[in-house]
Design a protein around this motif. Sequence first.
Motif, PDB file in Angstrom:
ATOM      1  N   VAL A   1       3.353  24.093  42.255  1.00 56.01           N
ATOM      2  CA  VAL A   1       4.293  24.086  43.382  1.00 56.01           C
ATOM      3  C   VAL A   1       4.381  22.690  43.989  1.00 56.01           C
ATOM      4  N   ARG A   2       3.275  21.954  44.036  1.00 55.04           N
ATOM      5  CA  ARG A   2       3.331  20.563  44.512  1.00 55.04           C
ATOM      6  C   ARG A   2       4.269  19.735  43.637  1.00 55.04           C
ATOM      7  N   ALA A   3       4.207  19.959  42.327  1.00 57.83           N
ATOM      8  CA  ALA A   3       5.104  19.252  41.404  1.00 57.83           C
ATOM      9  C   ALA A   3       6.557  19.650  41.658  1.00 57.83           C
ATOM     10  N   GLU A   4       6.800  20.927  41.985  1.00 56.94           N
ATOM     11  CA  GLU A   4       8.163  21.372  42.315  1.00 56.94           C
ATOM     12  C   GLU A   4       8.671  20.660  43.568  1.00 56.94           C
ATOM     13  N   VAL A   5       7.801  20.508  44.566  1.00 59.01           N
ATOM     14  CA  VAL A   5       8.188  19.821  45.801  1.00 59.01           C
ATOM     15  C   VAL A   5       8.576  18.377  45.479  1.00 59.01           C
TER      16      VAL A   5
ATOM     17  N   ASP B   1      17.274  18.850  45.597  1.00 64.62           N
ATOM     18  CA  ASP B   1      18.065  19.027  46.816  1.00 64.62           C
ATOM     19  C   ASP B   1      17.173  19.549  47.940  1.00 64.62           C
ATOM     20  N   HIS B   2      17.700  19.478  49.140  1.00 63.23           N
ATOM     21  CA  HIS B   2      16.943  19.852  50.341  1.00 63.23           C
ATOM     22  C   HIS B   2      16.526  21.320  50.315  1.00 63.23           C
ATOM     23  N   GLU B   3      17.426  22.205  49.919  1.00 62.15           N
ATOM     24  CA  GLU B   3      17.134  23.640  49.916  1.00 62.15           C
ATOM     25  C   GLU B   3      15.986  23.975  48.965  1.00 62.15           C
ATOM     26  N   THR B   4      16.009  23.404  47.787  1.00 66.16           N
ATOM     27  CA  THR B   4      14.949  23.639  46.802  1.00 66.16           C
ATOM     28  C   THR B   4      13.623  23.108  47.320  1.00 66.16           C
ATOM     29  N   ARG B   5      13.649  21.916  47.913  1.00 65.14           N
ATOM     30  CA  ARG B   5      12.426  21.323  48.461  1.00 65.14           C
ATOM     31  C   ARG B   5      11.876  22.187  49.596  1.00 65.14           C
ATOM     32  N   THR B   6      12.735  22.658  50.471  1.00 62.37           N
ATOM     33  CA  THR B   6      12.296  23.481  51.600  1.00 62.37           C
ATOM     34  C   THR B   6      11.632  24.765  51.125  1.00 62.37           C
ATOM     35  N   ARG B   7      12.240  25.452  50.154  1.00 65.38           N
ATOM     36  CA  ARG B   7      11.647  26.687  49.612  1.00 65.38           C
ATOM     37  C   ARG B   7      10.289  26.408  48.970  1.00 65.38           C
ATOM     38  N   ALA B   8      10.204  25.327  48.202  1.00 60.85           N
ATOM     39  CA  ALA B   8       8.943  24.978  47.536  1.00 60.85           C
ATOM     40  C   ALA B   8       7.871  24.613  48.565  1.00 60.85           C
ATOM     41  N   GLU B   9       8.242  23.889  49.605  1.00 64.03           N
ATOM     42  CA  GLU B   9       7.273  23.518  50.644  1.00 64.03           C
ATOM     43  C   GLU B   9       6.760  24.761  51.378  1.00 64.03           C
ATOM     44  N   GLU B  10       7.651  25.714  51.638  1.00 64.26           N
ATOM     45  CA  GLU B  10       7.250  26.959  52.299  1.00 64.26           C
ATOM     46  C   GLU B  10       6.259  27.733  51.421  1.00 64.26           C
TER      47      GLU B  10
END
Length: 135
Positions: free
Chosen positions: A102-106, A111-120
């Motif tokens: 998940v850190r690699a996904e972040v 895009d912002h939406e993908t990053r936000t979901r991964a960070e959550e």
Amino acid sequence: MTQSFKFELVSPERLLLSEEVEQVVIPGTEGEMTVMAGHAPTMTSIKPGVIRVVNASGGTEEFVVFGGFADITPDGCRLLAESATRVAELDRADLARRIQEVRAEVEGAKDHETRTRAEEFLGQLTTLEGALLPA
């Protein structure tokens, strides 16, 4: 005397539990909730966390889930988990691997939406790790 109801915990790999229980505590995305017999019909998404089951004889079991959803009716609850295991069987290496993925996904989010979901999701996993695994 507390009424019991049918509870099933299912993952793609297997049926982990199917029995009469008195209550189940579920880590819903909107907050933790306790399910008991006669509960109002509800569907909820599940975040990574611990499910606590009190069976009809009063014993307790705990399971780690990594997302999914629960279908709750007055006479039962079925939880379909993306992945689940008993807390006692939790593999530290597997949890650490999931966190790294998940850190690699972040880091690789386009895009912002993908990053936000991964960070959550990363926050949920690290909270779970801190709650389950002593430092």
